[in-house]
Scaffold this motif. Sequence first.
Motif, PDB file in Angstrom:
ATOM      1  N   SER A  96    -104.333  36.212  17.674  1.00  0.00           N
ATOM      2  CA  SER A  96    -104.995  35.657  19.294  1.00  0.00           C
ATOM      3  C   SER A  96    -106.029  35.063  18.685  1.00  0.00           C
ATOM      4  O   SER A  96    -106.531  36.031  17.418  1.00  0.00           O
ATOM      5  N   GLY A 141    -102.710  31.804  20.179  1.00  0.00           N
ATOM      6  CA  GLY A 141    -102.633  31.795  22.015  1.00  0.00           C
ATOM      7  C   GLY A 141    -102.366  33.221  22.516  1.00  0.00           C
ATOM      8  O   GLY A 141    -103.197  33.932  23.407  1.00  0.00           O
ATOM      9  N   CYS A 176    -101.703  34.341  26.407  1.00  0.00           N
ATOM     10  CA  CYS A 176    -101.486  33.498  27.624  1.00  0.00           C
ATOM     11  C   CYS A 176    -101.467  32.633  28.625  1.00  0.00           C
ATOM     12  O   CYS A 176     -99.993  32.517  28.108  1.00  0.00           O
ATOM     13  N   ASP A 235    -101.405  41.825  23.442  1.00  0.00           N
ATOM     14  CA  ASP A 235    -102.446  40.154  22.214  1.00  0.00           C
ATOM     15  C   ASP A 235    -103.069  41.025  21.871  1.00  0.00           C
ATOM     16  O   ASP A 235    -103.237  42.388  21.411  1.00  0.00           O
ATOM     17  N   ARG A 292    -108.466  30.536  21.623  1.00  0.00           N
ATOM     18  CA  ARG A 292    -106.416  30.365  21.545  1.00  0.00           C
ATOM     19  C   ARG A 292    -106.040  29.611  21.345  1.00  0.00           C
ATOM     20  O   ARG A 292    -105.437  28.205  22.276  1.00  0.00           O
TER      21      ARG A 292
END
Length: 316
Positions: free
Chosen positions: A31, A40, A43, A54, A35
């Motif tokens: 990430s 992203g 997310c 993440d 984003r």
Amino acid sequence: MTKRLKILTWHTHGSYLYYLTQAPHDFYVLSKPERPPGYGGRCGHIPWGDNVIDLPVSEAKDMQFDCILFQDDDQYLKDQYLYLSEAQRRLPRIYIEHDTPREHPTDMPHPVDDPDVLLVHVTHFNALMWNSGRTPTRVVEHGVMVPKDVAWRGDLDRGLVVINNIRTRGRRLGGDIFEQARRSIPLDLVGMGAQEAGGLGEVEHAQLPAFSAPYRFFFNPIRYTSLGLAVIEAMMIGMPIVALATTEMSTVIRNGASGYIDTNVDTLIARMQELVKDRDLARRLGEGARRYALERFGIERFADDWDKTFRFVTQL
């Protein structure tokens, strides 16, 4: 007990990543703060599991992984050199090719040209058309899941089309065919950018099966691309499919059993007119579509295929 693997990957296609992460491993998804596309991470509105982590790009070089999973050309050609260490770039590597070749349908060489990378195609048609050269390949067909409490009803005398950005993606995605068909057939379009083409707008992935359930049939006007997850998800809830008999679609839909396919658009329009008038016919075809989707595109088979693929490349 078999080892739970640590897989580094990118957020390229959200719905595909959601299904991929049903495999029994931990997925570290790169990430960036804003984003942007491809970065992203964890997310959006998708109900990610605890095994989706993440990972800011600034922290990637300090992590230990078992496998690198590329899903886009730039990730393989550029990003791995920006964000991964030399040791990480020597790890077992897989490239998922989500699409058909663009520049030439049969002669386009794949950008991965490396006997130490496994190239995974998502359909047999894609594998057939790409010139994969010396890179080893295998096919892992799609797998999907839909809410158990959602089933086709078909009480709305209309068809549904699900395509993102149909206006800007043009003939390849069948924008002209959609326009031709909806002059004769009541059709609703959903997806990113749908309103620009006279559609309803975007529907969240988790809500799409329930949104689709009232529609009489699903129409897929796409000429040339990979097999869409939305088609399989519609089949899973018992929805009949009408589509062009191109690419992998020709192996998925059987005329008179799960829907209708043809290369003659006028024939498809006539079939859709029949379905608008005959809900019982649509129900029978939808039942056939659901049976076939459960047999071929179940999430358990998909997760198992990916588990075997990860263990093949890592030998763990």
